[in-house]
Design an enzyme around this catalytic site. Structure first.
Site, PDB file in Angstrom:
ATOM      1  N   HIS A 279       3.501  53.422  46.283  1.00 34.56           N
ATOM      2  CA  HIS A 279       4.339  53.892  47.389  1.00 34.56           C
ATOM      3  C   HIS A 279       4.957  55.224  46.986  1.00 34.56           C
ATOM      4  CE1 HIS A 279       6.981  53.544  50.936  1.00 34.56           C
ATOM      5  NE2 HIS A 279       7.879  54.139  50.160  1.00 34.56           N
ATOM      6  N   CYS A 280       4.631  56.280  47.714  1.00 34.45           N
ATOM      7  CA  CYS A 280       5.110  57.625  47.405  1.00 34.45           C
ATOM      8  C   CYS A 280       6.342  57.924  48.252  1.00 34.45           C
ATOM      9  CB  CYS A 280       4.014  58.659  47.671  1.00 34.45           C
ATOM     10  SG  CYS A 280       4.491  60.351  47.234  1.00 34.45           S
ATOM     11  N   ARG A 281       7.442  58.245  47.599  1.00 39.00           N
ATOM     12  CA  ARG A 281       8.676  58.542  48.322  1.00 39.00           C
ATOM     13  C   ARG A 281       8.650  59.925  48.958  1.00 39.00           C
ATOM     14  NH1 ARG A 281      12.303  54.740  46.122  1.00 39.00           N
ATOM     15  NH2 ARG A 281      11.424  53.743  44.271  1.00 39.00           N
TER      16      ARG A 281
END
Length: 508
Positions: free
Chosen positions: A187-189
């Site tokens: 999951h890339c912020r």
């Protein structure tokens, strides 16, 4: 918590806004202070063309990668397929009947011609023309799932108790987005979105173009900084001609050196992240597999070395909540932690509870997983994947039995057919870990919810007496056959407790 479909769905992540601001500042600084001060017209035109194309590619890929929905839609596809199968079968029946009638008359015509006209070229065994087969073509199509189902597709299906849907085995549940992502990587912020199978290629291209953009801008800033000291007169005249104001050279040199340092740091971080994913692709791994492998290695460091993972013990440990990736000093630029005090990843496979062993591991000083491509290069892909599989297997063994799993059980086949399940809004249930209370439902006595979870009692008593409590020894981790047996025993107990008039009786 609602399920997120894409990264543009509110609320936006702060790092997503920060990334857009940094991009805007870099592009504006290039066109205002760098691009037009190289001193060579051909170099300026070429550099502006290349940088403009790269900058446009970055923004397009960023928007696309954030807008893509990587959710696993296996269950939705199956539902659409089941609905459309009836319509397709009706259309196919008409086509088959028409072809059968046409071929019947053709064969009848050929038989008459062979018997009365004796044309040898009409005989099928003497003719070079291959006649059509007896069966209609739509009935022997290889791509029809109803005729030749693909067993691999069924074997690749798993079940997510959090989403209550059928998903692929490669899918993982993201707690931040509250959905199962097909081919989950991380999951890339910065994107405010999960990176999975559907947008992983776009993510790799985005890293490539961002790296090119930083390198071009950093090189241009370095050239302008050098020119401020080499060609002072030419730079002063060009500043007046381009900016229409008296802009000091020392200010331009300061801006240039700041951009050089910033782009150098960003290029190093982006290059490290890109190299990390290149090595992952070469080894056939994902970021999630790398995290599990590192946690497995850390857990058995004192017991068995990583080279002897085959003989590792099956000690119970919880890998539901892997820690957040704690990046190195360079890799903090991409996908870094939002809160340094938190030590849990934004992904959750199943369950919320942690075993005591996992709590000790998470609290172990110095334990973290870093994005280290150099360590990944020396890591054996076979052993890493094996360690990841062991971690996943341990996760399946240690997931909690009560709570989320109990409420997310799929209905039994008989309940689905006869509609035994009741609306959960009308259910007043008191659940305890070891005992289940008999409580009156606010509905008619003839309808009940699932017998595995609740019973109906009298309306006179809201607090169950000790006689109304009974032991529940049902193991929810049994096989499907045991689940059917459990349902049968529960219904027998239910029939003995509930009378025909809806009154309550003591269990026998």
């Amino acid at each position: 918590m609602t399920r997120r479909r894409h990264g543009w769905q509110r609320p936006l992540h702060p790092l997503q806004i920060v990334g857009a601001v940094i991009y805007s500042v870099l592009v504006a600084a290039f066109y205002v202070f760098l691009g037009f001060f190289l001193g060579n017209r051909i170099a300026v035109i070429a550099l502006l063309s290349v940088f403009s194309s790269v900058a446009v590619s970055v923004i397009v890929l960023f928007v696309r990668c954030t807008a893509i929905d990587p959710t696993d839609k296996t269950s939705a596809k199956k539902k659409r397929k089941d609905k459309s199968k009836g319509v397709l079968m009706k259309l196919r029946v008409k086509v088959v009947l028409s072809q059968v009638v046409v071929r019947f008359f053709r064969r009848l015509e050929r038989k008459i011609l062979r018997n009365f006209l004796r044309r040898t070229y009409l005989d099928p065994w003497k003719s070079s023309v291959q006649l059509e087969p007896l069966l209609p073509f739509p009935l022997v199509m290889k791509d029809d799932d109803s005729v030749t189902p693909d067993p691999k597709e069924e074997d690749d299906i798993s079940y997510c108790s959090l989403c209550d849907l059928e998903v692929k085995r490669s899918s993982k549940h993201c707690r931040t987005c509250n959905r199962c992502v097909e081919g989950f990587d991380h999951h890339c912020r910065w994107l405010n979105n999960c990176v999975g199978k559907k947008n992983y290629t776009t993510f790799i291209l985005l890293m490539v173009f961002v790296l090119l953009m930083l390198i071009i801008e950093g090189g241009t800033a370095l050239a302008v900084f050098v020119r401020c000291f080499v060609d002072k007169k030419g730079m002063e005249m060009e500043l007046k001609r381009r900016l229409y104001v008296e802009f000091p050279q020392w200010a331009l040199a300061t801006i240039s050196i700041i951009l050089v340092l910033f782009t150098a740091y960003g290029s190093a971080a982006m290059g490290q992240l890109f190299l990390f994913h290149v090595v992952l692709i070469r080894k056939g791994m994902r970021t999630y597999d790398y995290i599990l492998a590192m946690k497995e290695e850390n857990q058995f460091t004192e017991v068995d070395p990583f080279d002897e993972l085959d003989s590792s013990s099956d000690e119970s440990s919880d890998f539901d909540s892997p820690e957040r990736l704690r990046p190195t000093f360079i890799s903090k630029f991409m996908c870094r932690k939002a809160n340094e005090n938190q030590q849990r990843l934004s992904i959750k496979i199943e369950g919320d509870e942690q075993s005591p062993s996992s709590t000790l591991i998470n609290k172990k000083p110095g334990f973290h997983v870093s994005i280290n491509p150099w360590k990944l290069i020396t890591l054996s892909s076979e052993k890493a994947l094996q360690a990841a599989e062991k971690a996943k297997e341990r996760l399946r063994k240690t997931k909690p039995v009560s709570g989320t799993e109990e409420n997310s059980l799929k209905p039994l086949p008989l309940e689905t057919k006869f509609g035994l399940l009741l609306d959960p809004d009308n259910n007043n249930t008191v659940l305890q870990p070891s005992t289940t209370a008999a409580v009156k439902l606010q509905v008619s006595p003839g309808r009940f919810s699932s017998p595995r979870r609740r019973f109906s009692g009298s309306s006179s008593s809201t607090v169950p007496s000790p006689k109304q409590k009974y032991r529940t020894n049902f193991d929810l981790k049994l096989t499907e056959v045991s689940r059917e047996l459990e349902s049968y025993i529960s219904r027998q107990v239910l029939c003995s407790v509930i009378k025909q008039d809806g009154s309550e009786a003591s269990p026998r």
